[in-house]
Design an enzyme around this catalytic site. Structure first.
Site, PDB file in Angstrom:
ATOM      1  N   ASP A  63     -11.802   6.834  -3.162  1.00 32.38           N
ATOM      2  CA  ASP A  63     -12.575   6.150  -2.116  1.00 32.38           C
ATOM      3  C   ASP A  63     -11.718   5.458  -1.052  1.00 32.38           C
ATOM      4  O   ASP A  63     -12.251   5.035  -0.025  1.00 32.38           O
ATOM      5  CB  ASP A  63     -13.568   5.145  -2.748  1.00 32.38           C
ATOM      6  CG  ASP A  63     -12.870   4.090  -3.636  1.00 32.38           C
ATOM      7  OD1 ASP A  63     -13.498   3.651  -4.613  1.00 32.38           O
ATOM      8  OD2 ASP A  63     -11.704   3.719  -3.365  1.00 32.38           O
ATOM      9  N   HIS A  90      -5.866  11.306  -8.044  1.00 29.91           N
ATOM     10  CA  HIS A  90      -6.938  12.307  -7.949  1.00 29.91           C
ATOM     11  C   HIS A  90      -7.231  12.667  -6.502  1.00 29.91           C
ATOM     12  O   HIS A  90      -8.256  13.283  -6.205  1.00 29.91           O
ATOM     13  CB  HIS A  90      -8.215  11.822  -8.649  1.00 29.91           C
ATOM     14  CG  HIS A  90      -8.078  11.793 -10.150  1.00 29.91           C
ATOM     15  ND1 HIS A  90      -8.953  11.101 -10.964  1.00 29.91           N
ATOM     16  CD2 HIS A  90      -7.156  12.340 -10.975  1.00 29.91           C
ATOM     17  CE1 HIS A  90      -8.584  11.259 -12.231  1.00 29.91           C
ATOM     18  NE2 HIS A  90      -7.495  11.995 -12.262  1.00 29.91           N
ATOM     19  N   CYS A 140      -7.077  22.957   3.962  1.00 29.53           N
ATOM     20  CA  CYS A 140      -7.596  24.265   4.390  1.00 29.53           C
ATOM     21  C   CYS A 140      -7.356  25.308   3.313  1.00 29.53           C
ATOM     22  O   CYS A 140      -6.227  25.478   2.836  1.00 29.53           O
ATOM     23  CB  CYS A 140      -6.907  24.673   5.691  1.00 29.53           C
ATOM     24  SG  CYS A 140      -7.397  26.311   6.249  1.00 29.53           S
ATOM     25  N   THR A 161     -12.097   1.694 -15.956  1.00 33.29           N
ATOM     26  CA  THR A 161     -12.108   3.125 -16.252  1.00 33.29           C
ATOM     27  C   THR A 161     -12.661   3.364 -17.649  1.00 33.29           C
ATOM     28  O   THR A 161     -12.383   2.621 -18.584  1.00 33.29           O
ATOM     29  CB  THR A 161     -10.708   3.765 -16.110  1.00 33.29           C
ATOM     30  OG1 THR A 161     -10.811   5.172 -16.349  1.00 33.29           O
ATOM     31  CG2 THR A 161      -9.687   3.168 -17.076  1.00 33.29           C
TER      32      THR A 161
END
Ligand code: BV8
Ligand code: ZN
Length: 244
Positions: A106, A121, A129, A190
Site C-alpha cells: 500500500d 511483496h 510491462c 501479520t
C-alpha cells in the site's frame, strides 16, 4: 505479566537495541482503512487468494484481476499513514541499524517517512510491462481497465509478488541479513501464514534476537516469540517506541 509491564519490557528492549528489524503485515494498515486479507471484511472474504493474486488468474482473466487492483488502488489512495506507521518512522530515526520489512503493497510506510524499507511483496503503485519488462511508478486512478505500457503499448501488470512467484532475490537477501543481524525484531499486524515472509521472524529468533509480536489476535508465532502484545498497532506501537 500484565500488559503495561509487557509494554514497558518491550520499550526497554527497543531503547537499548542498536540493531532493529521490523516485519509488518496488513494489520498495521487496517486502522488507516486498508482492508486486511484474511480478517472479517478482508479482501479475500469472497475470494480465495489463489483466485486473484496469482499469475494464472491474471493470464486467464486480466480484466478481473485489474478491476480488483483498480478498486484497491482507489481505496488505498484515500488512506493515510496512522500512528503505527509514524512510530516506526520515529524508531528508524533513532536506531543505528534499522530495517523495515513489509509485506504490504500500500505504500503507507514510505508515506510515513520510512526510508530503510524493503517492500518484499512489491507495490500497488508500481506497474510492470508484460512485453518489454519496464517497471515504473504509476499512481493514476484513471487508468484504462487494461493499462498499456507507455513505452511499447504492451499489457501492464501490477508490480506485486503473486502466489507462486518468487520474491526479488536481492530484497529477500537483505531481509534475511537484517533478520539474522538484529537484536530485536518487531512483528506487527501479520497473520504469519505467508512464506517466506513469516519465516523471517523465526530466522531472527534462531539468530538470538528478542522477538516481539503486536497483533489483535494470536498467530502461529505467538507461542514462539518472547513477547506477544495483544491489541491495536495504532495504540501499542507508539507506546513501545516512545515508552509507556
Ligand atoms: C514463494 C501481494 C517461491 C499481492 C501477497 C502452495 C502453492 C503455491 C505456493 C505455496 C503453497 N504453499 C505455500 C506456498 C508459498 C506461498 C504461501 O505462503 N502461501 C500461503 C497462503 C500458505 N508463498 C508464495 O507463493 C510466495 N512466493 O514462495 O516463492 C515459490 C515459487 C513457486 C511455487 C511455490 C513457491 C509469494 C507470497 C506473496 C503473495 N503476495 N501480496 C497483493 O497484495 O495483491 S500475500 C498477501 O498476504 C499480502 O502481501 C499480505 O501482506 C500477506 C500476508 O498477509 P498479512 O499481511 O499477514 O495480512 P492478513 O490479513 O493475513 O493478517 C492481518 C493480521 O493483522 C491479522 O493477524 C490480524 O489479527 C492483524 N490485525 C488486524 N488489525 C490489526 C491487526 N494487528 C494489529 N493492529 C490492528 N489494528
Ligand atoms: Zn512495454
Amino acid at each position: 505479566m500484565g500488559q503495561s509491564a509487557e509494554i514497558a519490557a518491550a520499550a526497554d528492549r527497543l531503547a537499548k537495541a542498536e540493531r532493529v528489524a521490523v516485519l509488518t503485515g496488513a494489520g498495521i494498515s487496517a486502522e488507516s482503512g486498508v482492508p486486511t486479507f484474511r480478517g472479517p471484511g478482508g479482501l479475500w472474504e469472497n475470494h480465495r487468494p489463489e483466485e486473484l493474486a496469482t499469475p494464472q488468474a491474471f493470464a486467464a482473466d486480466p480484466e478481473l484481476i485489474w478491476r480488483w487492483y483498480h478498486w484497491r488502488r482507489g481505496l488505498i489512495a484515500d488512506c493515510r499513514p496512522g500512528p503505527a506507521h509514524l512510530a516506526l518512522a520515529r524508531l528508524e530515526q533513532r536506531t543505528a541499524d534499522f530495517t523495515l520489512i513489509t509485506q504490504n503493497v500500500d505504500g503507507l510506510h514510505a508515506a510515513a517517512g520510512s526510508r530503510r524499507l524493503l517492500e518484499i511483496h512489491g507495490s500497488i503503485w508500481q506497474v510492470r510491462c508484460q512485453a518489454c519488462g519496464r517497471q515504473y511508478r504509476e499512481t493514476s486512478l484513471e487508468l484504462p481497465t487494461l493499462p498499456a505500457c507507455r513505452q511499447c503499448g504492451g499489457l501492464l501488470r501490477p508490480a506485486v509478488v503473486w502466489f507462486g512467484e518468487s520474491l526479488d532475490p536481492e530484497l529477500l537477501r537483505r531481509a534475511l541479513a537484517a533478520a539474522r543481524a538484529c537484536q530485536v525484531m518487531l512483528v506487527v499486524g501479520t497473520s504469519a501464514v505467508v512464506q517466506p515472509a513469516a519465516g523471517l521472524a523465526m530466522v531472527a529468533k534462531e539468530a538470538g534476537a528478542v522477538v516481539i509480536e503486536i497483533n489483535l489476535e494470536p498467530t502461529p508465532h505467538s507461542g514462539q516469540v518472547d513477547l506477544s502484545l495483544r491489541g491495536r498497532a495504532g495504540r501499542l506501537l507508539p507506546a513501545v517506541v516512545d515508552g509507556p
